[in-house]
Design a protein around this motif. Structure first.
Motif, PDB file in Angstrom:
ATOM      1  N   SER A 263     -41.409 -48.069 -20.439  1.00 49.50           N
ATOM      2  CA  SER A 263     -41.278 -46.998 -19.453  1.00 49.50           C
ATOM      3  C   SER A 263     -39.894 -47.087 -18.822  1.00 49.50           C
ATOM      4  N   TYR A 264     -39.225 -45.964 -18.775  1.00 51.84           N
ATOM      5  CA  TYR A 264     -37.864 -45.964 -18.236  1.00 51.84           C
ATOM      6  C   TYR A 264     -37.521 -44.572 -17.734  1.00 51.84           C
ATOM      7  N   GLY A 265     -36.484 -44.521 -16.939  1.00 48.23           N
ATOM      8  CA  GLY A 265     -35.997 -43.245 -16.428  1.00 48.23           C
ATOM      9  C   GLY A 265     -34.548 -43.059 -16.822  1.00 48.23           C
TER      10      GLY A 265
ATOM     11  N   PHE B  84     -31.023 -40.802 -15.992  1.00 51.15           N
ATOM     12  CA  PHE B  84     -30.397 -40.066 -14.908  1.00 51.15           C
ATOM     13  C   PHE B  84     -29.004 -39.618 -15.330  1.00 51.15           C
TER      14      PHE B  84
ATOM     15  N   TYR C 156     -33.029 -35.918 -13.570  1.00 51.25           N
ATOM     16  CA  TYR C 156     -33.800 -37.096 -13.989  1.00 51.25           C
ATOM     17  C   TYR C 156     -34.778 -36.718 -15.105  1.00 51.25           C
TER      18      TYR C 156
ATOM     19  N   ARG D  36     -32.812 -46.676 -16.009  1.00 50.01           N
ATOM     20  CA  ARG D  36     -33.482 -47.684 -15.219  1.00 50.01           C
ATOM     21  C   ARG D  36     -34.790 -47.994 -15.921  1.00 50.01           C
TER      22      ARG D  36
ATOM     23  N   PHE E 278     -29.629 -49.858 -12.035  1.00 51.97           N
ATOM     24  CA  PHE E 278     -29.294 -48.755 -12.918  1.00 51.97           C
ATOM     25  C   PHE E 278     -28.188 -49.238 -13.861  1.00 51.97           C
TER      26      PHE E 278
END
Lengths: 116, 115
Positions: free
Chosen positions: B31-33, B35, B50, B95, B103
């Motif tokens: 799981s990651y984001g 940006f 995002y 992230r 980050f």
């Protein structure tokens, strides 16, 4: 609250001197980050606070660097015995969150350090 | 380890045209984001958009959209109807769930909008 505030915006210092930068995050944000950015590069992580606790430190953060966040509000980054290689933009960011990856960080305008 | 790659050091686009800024990433986090930030000459990093790794739809925010291709590990930023004020550095960042709270940033792409 107008966002993350950093002071000073610019700092010129002689090699060997100590410098201290201040960051005031967005008031309700519990997370605070310090990053360093050199010319032509993206920001590099230095350290992270959750409230007043310093939870992570990068290997980039040598013994000459120290950061504090007393009472979980503003933060200071001190560099002792500055070297020319410390010349960079120092960015502070804050965010609100309890562990998820989906929370963006809000950055200040940075402090540009020049060591002569 | 996390890694972000931006292979375009500089890009030019005509005013009112669309432009795509490339970003590829590498992570072992489930799981990651992802940006995107804009950095004008003043130095401040401005959050744009995002995308979460489990989001089914591509993110959009006004003139910004994110072309997320998970299998290819790419998260390209599309700016439509470019304006002169879009001239700036653009950074892709990530992230991860298991890699702490920091980050990770790419090296950035300098975008110049031509009138």
């Amino acid at each position: 609250d107008t966002g993350v505030s950093q002071n000073p915006r610019h700092k010129i210092t002689k090699r060997g001197q100590n410098v201290t930068f201040r960051c005031d995050p967005i008031s309700e944000h519990n997370r605070l980050y310090w990053y360093r950015q050199t010319l032509g590069q993206g920001p590099e992580f230095l350290t992270y606070f959750q409230n007043e606790a310093q939870l992570e430190k990068s290997r980039l953060l040598s013994d000459r660097f120290s950061a504090e966040r007393p009472k979980g509000s503003f933060s200071t980054l001190e560099i002792q015995r500055t070297e020319q290689g410390d010349s960079a933009m120092y960015l502070c960011a804050s965010s609100l969150g309890t562990g998820g990856v989906n929370t963006e960080a809000f950055f200040g305008q940075g402090t540009r350090l020049t060591v002569v | 380890a996390q890694k972000i790659t931006q292979t375009q050091p500089g890009m030019f686009v005509q005013e009112k045209e669309a432009v795509t800024l490339d970003c590829t990433y590498d992570t072992s986090d489930p799981s990651y984001g992802l940006f995107w930030y804009k950095q004008p000459s003043s130095g401040e990093m401005i959050f744009l958009i995002y995308q979460g790794s489990y989001d089914q739809q591509n993110a959009t925010e006004g003139r910004y959209s994110l072309n997320f291709q998970k299998a290819r590990k790419s998260a390209n930023l599309v700016i439509s109807a470019s304006q002169l004020g879009d001239s700036a550095m653009y950074f892709c960042a990530m992230r991860g769930q298991n890699t702490g709270n920091q980050f990770y940033f790419g090296t950035g792409t300098s975008l110049t909008v031509i009138p």
